[in-house]
Every structure is written in C-alpha cells, then in structure tokens.
Design an enzyme around this catalytic site. Structure first.
Site, PDB file in Angstrom:
ATOM      1  N   GLY A 197       0.888  -1.101   0.034  1.00  0.00           N
ATOM      2  CA  GLY A 197      -0.114  -0.069   0.103  1.00  0.00           C
ATOM      3  C   GLY A 197       0.816   1.065  -0.049  1.00  0.00           C
ATOM      4  N   ILE A 254       2.080   2.588   2.588  1.00  0.00           N
ATOM      5  CA  ILE A 254       3.039   2.510   3.551  1.00  0.00           C
ATOM      6  C   ILE A 254       4.288   1.595   2.863  1.00  0.00           C
ATOM      7  CG2 ILE A 254       3.833   1.571   5.834  1.00  0.00           C
ATOM      8  CD1 ILE A 254       0.965   2.479   6.685  1.00  0.00           C
ATOM      9  N   ARG A 256      -2.366  -7.792  -3.382  1.00  0.00           N
ATOM     10  CA  ARG A 256      -3.137  -8.290  -4.050  1.00  0.00           C
ATOM     11  C   ARG A 256      -3.378  -7.780  -5.568  1.00  0.00           C
ATOM     12  NH1 ARG A 256      -8.432  -6.759  -0.896  1.00  0.00           N
ATOM     13  NH2 ARG A 256      -7.362  -4.866  -0.775  1.00  0.00           N
ATOM     14  N   ARG A 291      -0.312  -6.047  11.442  1.00  0.00           N
ATOM     15  CA  ARG A 291      -1.199  -6.314  12.451  1.00  0.00           C
ATOM     16  C   ARG A 291      -0.851  -7.777  12.939  1.00  0.00           C
ATOM     17  NH1 ARG A 291      -2.715  -1.804  12.918  1.00  0.00           N
ATOM     18  NH2 ARG A 291      -4.581  -0.936  12.894  1.00  0.00           N
ATOM     19  N   GLU A 294      -2.264  -7.162  22.531  1.00  0.00           N
ATOM     20  CA  GLU A 294      -1.655  -6.096  22.590  1.00  0.00           C
ATOM     21  C   GLU A 294      -2.503  -5.565  24.002  1.00  0.00           C
ATOM     22  OE1 GLU A 294      -1.520  -3.746  19.462  1.00  0.00           O
ATOM     23  OE2 GLU A 294      -0.195  -5.093  18.253  1.00  0.00           O
ATOM     24  N   HIS A 305       3.564  -1.181  19.434  1.00  0.00           N
ATOM     25  CA  HIS A 305       2.637  -0.891  18.331  1.00  0.00           C
ATOM     26  C   HIS A 305       2.655   1.084  18.117  1.00  0.00           C
ATOM     27  CE1 HIS A 305      -1.440  -1.680  16.134  1.00  0.00           C
ATOM     28  NE2 HIS A 305      -0.772  -0.477  15.756  1.00  0.00           N
ATOM     29  N   ILE A 306       3.929   1.338  17.707  1.00  0.00           N
ATOM     30  CA  ILE A 306       4.104   2.649  17.713  1.00  0.00           C
ATOM     31  C   ILE A 306       4.358   3.022  16.276  1.00  0.00           C
ATOM     32  CG2 ILE A 306       4.954   3.209  20.017  1.00  0.00           C
ATOM     33  CD1 ILE A 306       7.872   2.974  18.933  1.00  0.00           C
ATOM     34  N   GLY A 307       4.030   2.502  15.397  1.00  0.00           N
ATOM     35  CA  GLY A 307       4.267   2.945  13.866  1.00  0.00           C
ATOM     36  C   GLY A 307       4.179   4.334  13.461  1.00  0.00           C
TER      37      GLY A 307
END
Ligand code: GLV
Ligand code: GLV
Length: 328
Positions: free
Chosen positions: A156, A158, A178, A238, A267, A286-288
C-alpha cells in the site's frame, strides 16, 4: 444543542480546541488507560460521533447502542477493530487516517529493520548494563542492510514508502500484493513476486498487510521454514497476520535469524510471552505512526471527518464507501 463527540482517550487540548465552538466534545479521562466497555456503551448511546482508538473494539453492540451515532472516526489507518458491516447496516460512516501517517510509519518500519539487523537494542543494553568489556572483532556483529533483498508483503502507501527508503540502501525490492502496482515497479524498480518466491528470496521480509480474513495467520511455520536461515522478519502491520507460536519455533530452531515486531496477536503483549525471552527479537509497543507531529495531525483529521459527517458532508477519508449510498 451542539452535536456530541465522545473521544475514547484523553487527547491534547490543541487537537480539539478548534472544534469546541461547534461541538460538545467529551474525552475519557486517561491517555494511557483504555475506556472501560460499560462507559463506552453508555457514551455510544449519547454520541453523534465517536473518536476511537485501534485498541477499542467497536462491535455490533457498541454500534447498535448508538441511537444517534453517525460516524466512527478511528485514530489509525487500520480499522479491523471496527465491525464495518454492522456500521453499514446502520448507515454509520467509518473513517480512518491514511496518508497522513504514511511516511512516519515507513520511518518506523525501516528503523525497526535496521535496529534488528544491527542488534541496536542488545548493543545499547550491553553498554548501559556495564557489560562492555573490550572492543572485539565480532562484538554484536549483525547483518548488512545495503545491497540485500527486501520483500514487502502489502504494497500500500506505507509499503511504497518503505520501498522508497530501501532504494537509498541500494536494496533489491520484491513485493507481494493483491494487485500489482505498476507505479512502484516503474518508479522504484520493485519486482512483483508470488508470496512463496518472496519469502524464499528475501533477506528482510517486511509485513505491512492489513488484517483481513485472507491475511489472518498468513505467516505459518511452513512459511518461516521456506525463508532463508539468515532472514529477518519485520511486522509493522497487524499481529494476527502471524502465527506467533510458529514464529517462536522458527526463531528457536534457526529457520530464520531474527524478528522485529511492532504488533502482536494480543496487545499489550504479556512480559511473560516466550517471544520476549529471545535475544534475537526486538519488540516495540505498536508505535508505527507515533511521532508527535503525525499523531496530532491524525487527531485533527478524525475531528474533521466527524465534523464533515455531522454537517452532512462527505468526510475526507471514508472507509465504507457504501455509506454515501446509504445516507442519500
Ligand atoms: C496503526 O497500526 C494504524 O493502523 O494506524
Ligand atoms: C494505507 O495508507 C496503506 O499504506 O495501506
């Protein structure tokens, strides 16, 4: 009466003040504690808009409680915490925060890749613990990053931003998605690859896919076994896309060399989790998208989206395109 927006975490004043003339905005009291379910249900019953976190489960119960609820604005690009189908049934708009977090999240993905390859966390701990006894030829020797092959699963925005960073390191870029992305192939020289080929050939496998029925448990023991024994696995997508027990076994048995993880099946992950006992695992919480600048922009985007829907306009970043047909 002003429309009522309930925010499920305490946000900084600067993010909300511009909206307070037009809306009544109420926030949960804490920044670092999730809102209890009973309170969320009560607030949903009153709210015209909910500004939610990815850690809130916005399921059918919450959506059905929302008699007046018109919009759920999630402070994340991912929205697997929201039952979008149930929102569609009730004509509730669901919004996320794509684009504004793309570069920030790619920065984190790449820094986690580099930290894992060069063993930055182990190295820093060694110095702070007073365990650095001497310079030595192979002290904390890691893996090179430059000129290696990076395989991006989930191309995507990112993923493309990660690929752009990889070109600076003169890496070969493989990707699986995809749909094919001719623009990234042309601009960055990324090569489309089957999932199997990608996992077999890559030195770094970077997972950025959203969580869907198709991607849940995508990374199984079989998949890890196909990777190079020197491969480094990075997950910034994820947690449930990975079978964590399989990952643990792959790391212990030497199927792969190391892992850098920003996301987990559950989490926050328990400190007792076996993965956290391994020195070749870097785990971060989880600090993207977590830079101060980007998080404030994300908060404002959530409020702008809520404002648009409450004023009968189309929000900037709508997840459920079906909503437009539903409300017309
Ligand atoms: C973070 O994981 C996000 O989806 O924004
Ligand atoms: C969306 O912004 C994505 O990168 O998947």
């Amino acid at each position: 009466m002003k429309p009522y927006i309930y925010v499920t975490r305490k946000l900084p004043k600067e993010a909300i003040e511009r909206f307070e003339a037009e809306f009544e905005i109420n926030m949960w009291d804490y920044e670092d504690v999730p809102v209890p379910r009973e309170i969320l249900i009560k607030e949903a019953m009153k709210a015209d808009a909910l500004l939610t976190m990815l850690s809130d489960s916005i399921d059918e119960t919450i959506l059905n409680a929302g008699e007046n609820l018109k919009v759920v604005a999630n402070l994340a690009v991912g929205f697997d915490n929201i039952n979008v189908e149930a929102a569609n049934k009730r004509g509730i708009a669901v919004c996320n925060t794509p684009d504004v977090l793309t570069d920030t999240t790619a920065d984190l993905a790449f820094s986690l890749l580099m930290a894992t390859a060069r063993r930055i966390v182990e190295a820093a701990e060694m110095v702070k613990q007073g365990e650095w006894k001497s310079w030595s030829p192979l002290l904390l020797a890691g893996s090179d990053i430059h000129h290696k092959t990076i395989g991006i699963v989930g191309m995507g925005k990112i993923g493309s931003a990660v690929a752009r960073r990889a070109t600076g390191f003169e890496m070969e870029i493989l990707y699986h998605n995809r749909t094919r992305k001719p623009e990234v192939e042309k601009e960055l020289g990324a090569v489309y690859s089957s999932f199997e080929d990608l996992v077999m050939k890559s030195d770094f496998i970077v997972c950025l896919t959203p969580l869907t029925n198709e991607t849940r448990n995508l990374f199984t023991r079989e998949v890890f076994k196909k990777m190079k024994s020197s491969a480094i696995f990075i997950n910034v997508g994820r947690g449930p896309v990975v079978d964590e027990e399989a990952l643990y076994e792959a790391l212990v048995d030497g199927d792969i060399a190391a892992a850098g993880l920003d996301v987990f099946v559950k989490e926050p992950i328990s400190a007792e989790h076996p993965l956290l006992k391994l020195s070749n695992v870097i785990a971060i919480p989880h600090i993207g998208s977590s830079s101060v600048e980007t998080r404030v922009i994300m908060m404002k985007l959530c409020l702008e989206n809520s404002k648009a829907v409450l004023n009968g306009e189309e929000p900037k970043t709508l997840v459920n395109k079906e909503w437009k047909a539903l409300v017309k």
